[in-house]
Structures are given as C-alpha cells and as structure tokens.
Scaffold this motif. Structure first.
Motif, PDB file in Angstrom:
ATOM      1  N   ALA A 151       5.312  24.423  16.106  1.00 35.66           N
ATOM      2  CA  ALA A 151       4.769  23.708  14.947  1.00 35.66           C
ATOM      3  C   ALA A 151       4.483  24.680  13.810  1.00 35.66           C
ATOM      4  CB  ALA A 151       3.501  22.956  15.336  1.00 35.66           C
ATOM      5  N   ARG A 152       3.944  25.831  14.142  1.00 36.44           N
ATOM      6  CA  ARG A 152       3.676  26.845  13.114  1.00 36.44           C
ATOM      7  C   ARG A 152       4.981  27.341  12.492  1.00 36.44           C
ATOM      8  NH1 ARG A 152      -1.149  30.684  15.483  1.00 36.44           N
ATOM      9  NH2 ARG A 152      -2.760  29.079  15.424  1.00 36.44           N
TER      10      ARG A 152
ATOM     11  N   GLY B 121      -0.714  23.263   7.783  1.00 41.29           N
ATOM     12  CA  GLY B 121      -0.187  23.060   9.126  1.00 41.29           C
ATOM     13  C   GLY B 121      -0.095  24.357   9.905  1.00 41.29           C
ATOM     14  N   VAL B 122       0.243  25.433   9.216  1.00 43.65           N
ATOM     15  CA  VAL B 122       0.290  26.743   9.868  1.00 43.65           C
ATOM     16  C   VAL B 122      -1.097  27.113  10.371  1.00 43.65           C
ATOM     17  CG1 VAL B 122       0.613  29.212   9.441  1.00 43.65           C
ATOM     18  CG2 VAL B 122       2.279  27.592   8.588  1.00 43.65           C
TER      19      VAL B 122
ATOM     20  N   ALA C 185       6.292  24.662  10.144  1.00 43.78           N
ATOM     21  CA  ALA C 185       5.489  24.635   8.914  1.00 43.78           C
ATOM     22  C   ALA C 185       5.841  25.835   8.028  1.00 43.78           C
ATOM     23  CB  ALA C 185       4.005  24.637   9.252  1.00 43.78           C
TER      24      ALA C 185
ATOM     25  N   ALA D 153       2.128  22.267   4.259  1.00 44.38           N
ATOM     26  CA  ALA D 153       2.808  23.079   5.269  1.00 44.38           C
ATOM     27  C   ALA D 153       1.969  24.288   5.644  1.00 44.38           C
ATOM     28  CB  ALA D 153       4.177  23.519   4.763  1.00 44.38           C
TER      29      ALA D 153
ATOM     30  N   PHE E 194       7.382  25.694   4.276  1.00 46.71           N
ATOM     31  CA  PHE E 194       6.747  26.455   3.197  1.00 46.71           C
ATOM     32  C   PHE E 194       7.779  27.317   2.476  1.00 46.71           C
ATOM     33  CE2 PHE E 194       4.743  30.376   1.713  1.00 46.71           C
ATOM     34  CZ  PHE E 194       3.819  29.854   0.828  1.00 46.71           C
TER      35      PHE E 194
END
Length: 124
Positions: A30-31, A21-22, A34, A18, A38
């Motif tokens: 999306a950030r 992904g950030v 993620a 995650a 997290f």
C-alpha cells in the motif's frame, strides 16, 4: 489555461492523499502504491505548473517571482533537515502542507472566478 489549472489542482489533491496514504498504511504494498501515485502526480504537476506560470507571469518579472516562491520551499526543506523528525512525521507534514496548498488554490480560484484580477491585467 483552464485545463492546465485543473490538472495542477487535481495533482495537488491526489498528491496530498497519496502522501497521507504513505503515512497511514501499514502494508508495504500500500505504501509503495501510494508512493507511485505521488510520483505520478509530481510528473503531472511540473509540466502543468510550468505552462500556467509562463502564461500568467510576465517575462520581465518571471525570475523574481520564481525565486520568491523557492525561498519558502527551501525553508521547509532546511527546517525538516535540521529537526529530528522521523520519515513518517516528515511525510505527514508534507501531506498537511499539500492539503493546505490545495485548499488555498481552491479558495483563490473561487475568489477570482469572475475574471482576471486587475493586478495581473496591469502586468501584461
């Protein structure tokens, strides 16, 4: 204890991905997703690791062991604060560190799969 350990290992793995992904995501949505994943994993991690530590670490050495684990964490935090890294670079470093910890936990689990190590058996 086995189920708790599985939760901890799973939380570490999902946190690492995650956080990665950030770092990689271009989309704000999306950030944000993620980041939420997290934070969920952090919420799973702390109660799980508390239970595991209370079952594995004897009472008479618990404070010493916990403080020994906090020193490297504080070193990483101070190191990040003293550098001129961007937020994305900090996230990348944290994702790499989480992935390393995940691999270390998997490696330790494999090496101790036959039972409790003698060192831990003597502590109790």
């Amino acid at each position: 204890v086995g189920a708790r350990r599985l939760q901890v290992v799973s939380a570490l793995a999902v946190c690492a991905f995650a956080l990665a992904g950030v770092c990689a995501g271009k989309s704000t949505h999306a950030r944000f997703m993620a980041f939420l994943i997290f934070e969920f994993c952090v919420g799973v991690y702390f109660p799980s690791i508390g239970t595991v530590k209370s079952e594995l670490v004897p009472e008479h050495i618990r404070a010493t062991m916990y403080n020994m684990c906090r020193v490297p964490l504080n070193g990483v935090v101070v190191g990040l604060l003293l550098t001129n890294l961007t937020v994305i670079q900090c996230f990348r470093l944290c994702a790499i560190l989480l992935a390393i910890v995940f691999l270390a936990v998997v490696g330790v689990k494999r090496s101790f799969s036959e039972g409790v190590p003698e060192v831990f058996a003597k502590m109790k």
